[in-house]
Design an enzyme around this catalytic site. Structure first.
Site, mmCIF file in Angstrom:
data_model
loop_
_atom_site.group_PDB
_atom_site.id
_atom_site.type_symbol
_atom_site.label_atom_id
_atom_site.label_comp_id
_atom_site.label_asym_id
_atom_site.label_seq_id
_atom_site.Cartn_x
_atom_site.Cartn_y
_atom_site.Cartn_z
ATOM 1 N N HIS A 1 0.876 -1.176 0.000
ATOM 2 C CA HIS A 1 0.000 0.000 0.000
ATOM 3 C C HIS A 1 0.914 1.226 0.000
ATOM 4 C CE1 HIS A 1 -2.709 2.992 1.876
ATOM 5 N NE2 HIS A 1 -3.714 2.223 1.530
ATOM 6 N N LYS B 1 -10.089 -0.537 10.944
ATOM 7 C CA LYS B 1 -10.263 -1.795 10.195
ATOM 8 C C LYS B 1 -10.527 -2.969 11.137
ATOM 9 C CE LYS B 1 -7.070 -0.370 6.558
ATOM 10 N NZ LYS B 1 -7.760 0.197 5.390
ATOM 11 N N CYS C 1 -4.846 2.319 -3.536
ATOM 12 C CA CYS C 1 -3.598 2.890 -3.001
ATOM 13 C C CYS C 1 -2.451 1.888 -3.140
ATOM 14 C CB CYS C 1 -3.736 3.332 -1.544
ATOM 15 S SG CYS C 1 -5.004 4.565 -1.325
ATOM 16 N N ASP D 1 3.450 -4.209 8.118
ATOM 17 C CA ASP D 1 2.231 -3.422 7.985
ATOM 18 C C ASP D 1 1.066 -4.383 8.173
ATOM 19 O OD1 ASP D 1 -0.028 -2.144 7.137
ATOM 20 O OD2 ASP D 1 0.782 -1.497 5.199
ATOM 21 N N GLN E 1 -4.188 -4.902 7.179
ATOM 22 C CA GLN E 1 -5.201 -5.844 6.685
ATOM 23 C C GLN E 1 -5.202 -7.154 7.458
ATOM 24 O OE1 GLN E 1 -7.593 -5.258 4.551
ATOM 25 N NE2 GLN E 1 -6.881 -3.264 3.858
HETATM 26 N N1 7TS Z 1 -1.547 -0.646 4.787
HETATM 27 C C1 7TS Z 1 -2.460 -1.430 4.203
HETATM 28 C C2 7TS Z 1 -2.086 -2.823 3.798
HETATM 29 C C3 7TS Z 1 -3.748 -0.938 4.006
HETATM 30 O O1 7TS Z 1 -4.660 -1.724 3.442
HETATM 31 C C4 7TS Z 1 -4.062 0.375 4.410
HETATM 32 C C5 7TS Z 1 -5.407 0.987 4.149
HETATM 33 C C6 7TS Z 1 -3.069 1.132 5.037
HETATM 34 C C7 7TS Z 1 -1.818 0.585 5.204
HETATM 35 C C8 7TS Z 1 -3.316 2.500 5.545
HETATM 36 O O2 7TS Z 1 -4.207 2.465 6.614
HETATM 37 P P1 7TS Z 1 -4.738 3.828 7.257
HETATM 38 O O3 7TS Z 1 -5.782 3.368 8.205
HETATM 39 O O4 7TS Z 1 -3.584 4.466 7.923
HETATM 40 O O5 7TS Z 1 -5.287 4.633 6.127
HETATM 41 N N2 7TS Z 1 -6.111 0.384 3.102
HETATM 42 C C9 7TS Z 1 -7.226 0.848 2.516
HETATM 43 C C10 7TS Z 1 -7.870 0.148 1.508
HETATM 44 O O6 7TS Z 1 -7.527 -0.948 1.094
HETATM 45 N N3 7TS Z 1 -8.931 0.854 1.099
HETATM 46 O O7 7TS Z 1 -8.980 1.987 1.817
HETATM 47 C C11 7TS Z 1 -7.925 1.988 2.696
#
Ligand code: 7TS
Length: 416
Positions: free
Chosen positions: A133, A236, A374, A210, A213
């Site tokens: 991501h 999440k 992303c 990371d 997910q």
């Molecule tokens: N890493 C992964 C693997 C992710 O899926 C996401 C967000 C992030 C980092 C960033 O997370 P945040 O909460 O700091 O924004 N992924 C997604 C997605 O798949 N669709 O919207 C956000």
């Protein structure tokens, strides 16, 4: 993720009973019952989380760590209690290793800047993967540019699996950091993080995982994984937005400089010099997201209460059903067919742009995500501008997947 499933005896899993706890799922969209298949972007919230945040603001709110009055004491206890719950949830050695951040993105930026400023020098290498991501790409680009370090990329095959031989070849004494996603948000691939950690440690590199997910779908045991940093987002894992967790090994955090300056993170300040507090407070400048932390603590207890083995099993069944339907659907190409995969179905439909599909699904009450997720390098690998992604959560049912495929049939009808 069988290797990470909990071995404790888990309660019965009843999806109807789980769904009933999510008020937002009980609504109509364009006269259709909402089918929410976008938990990979953000999960819906159960009553217990909504109530915990509301109760906190109704009864206990004050600033933390500084007040001498009863409410300040209650707020501090709730905030620090959440930190303890999170530490035990991921099997951290101590709550001092849990840093509250805005989300996975901020957690990764914190490590890239704080650890990176101190530990990277010209010619050093940071390694990421082709399936990251942007949150696990751009912060490393920043620090590599600042330090004249080199960003290396572990490639993947056309199933969306990392090429471990290439990883072994890329590793060297120059590798200082390996930053890898536990589960790909665009493909669903579950990466062999234990093996990655062991190989990286062999050359003396640190490893950041990371877990954005992974945390919602399986038991995370950072001790078993053996990594040095692990980041995930509250929203999440059925918790609130604006709160997340960075776990770091205490001995590493103790040596790292502050990420931001301000109140809460200092021991003593004069105009000449400031001394900084110990971790985690050194990394938590300013008034934190107290309600967010409280909500996250409750979300994690709730998820743990379902049994993460149950959660993994339920979502694996959804994925299997969706994959078998996808294979029967003419013109559908699944993007991401790794052997070890979590509850994410990314696909394209011949002749229909993913954004048009997104609109058709929406009109039938089916919420999916259409776009590059992303993860633009993943799109480049598969030579697609975007994909449609259905991502599953604890509340999804086989009927939700039937609704998804009714949407597919409808789109194919409309587009001839
Ligand atoms: N890493 C992964 C693997 C992710 O899926 C996401 C967000 C992030 C980092 C960033 O997370 P945040 O909460 O700091 O924004 N992924 C997604 C997605 O798949 N669709 O919207 C956000």
């Amino acid at each position: 993720m069988a290797e990470q499933q909990s071995i404790k005896v888990e309660p019965e899993f009843d999806v109807a009973q789980v769904r009933a706890q999510f008020p937002s799922l009980n609504q109509q969209v364009y006269d259709h019952p909402l089918v929410y298949l976008d938990s990979g972007a953000s999960a819906q919230k159960p009553d217990v989380v909504i109530d915990a945040i509301s109760n906190y603001y109704r009864n206990d709110h004050a600033n933390v760590h500084r007040g001498v009055h009863k409410l300040a004491e209650r707020a501090t206890d709730a905030f620090e209690g959440a930190r303890e719950r999170i530490a035990s949830f991921i099997n951290a050695e101590s709550p001092r290793e849990i840093i509250f951040v805005r989300g996975a993105t901020e957690g990764i930026n914190l490590v890239a800047q704080s650890w990176g400023q101190q530990n990277l020098k010209s010619g050093d290498e940071v390694m990421i993967t082709e399936m990251e991501h942007h949150a696990n790409i751009v912060p490393w680009q920043f620090i590599c540019q600042q330090k004249n370090a080199v960003l290396k990329v572990i490639p993947m095959n056309d199933r969306g699996e990392l090429l471990m031989d290439s990883f072994r070849d890329l590793l060297s004494a120059k590798t200082r950091m390996v930053a890898v996603t536990h589960i790909s948000n665009a493909l669903g691939t579950v990466n062999p993080v234990k093996e990655i950690v062991s190989l990286a440690h062999h050359v003396g590199a640190k490893v950041l995982i990371d877990g954005a997910q992974a945390a919602p779908h399986s038991k995370i045991d950072i001790d078993e994984i053996g990594c040095d940093f692990y980041a995930f987002s509250g929203h999440k894992v059925y918790g609130p937005t604006g709160i997340g967790v960075l776990w770091g090994r205490e001995e590493l955090l103790a040596k790292m400089p502050p990420y931001q300056g301000g109140g809460e993170m200092i021991r003593r300040v004069t105009f000449e010099k400031s001394d900084f507090a110990s971790p985690p407070y050194r990394f938590e400048a300013g008034t934190p997201n107290i309600a967010g932390a409280v909500g996250l603590g409750v979300a994690i207890d709730w998820l743990d209460g379902l049994g993460l083995g149950n959660v993994s099993t339920h979502e694996a069944a959804l994925l299997e059903y969706a994959t078998s339907k996808a294979k029967e659907t003419p013109g559908m190409r699944i993007i991401g067919t790794a052997e070890n995969k979590a509850g994410i179905l990314s696909f394209e439909l011949e002749g229909i742009h993913p954004h048009d599909l997104g609109t058709i699904f929406d009109r039938q009450g089916v919420a999916i995500r259409a776009g590059h997720h992303c993860a633009m390098p993943v799109m480049q690998h598969f030579s697609v501008p975007a994909t449609v992604r259905a991502s599953f959560g604890v509340y999804n049912t086989l009927e939700d997947i039937d609704a998804l495929f009714r949407g597919v049939a409808r789109a194919q009808e409309l587009f001839g």
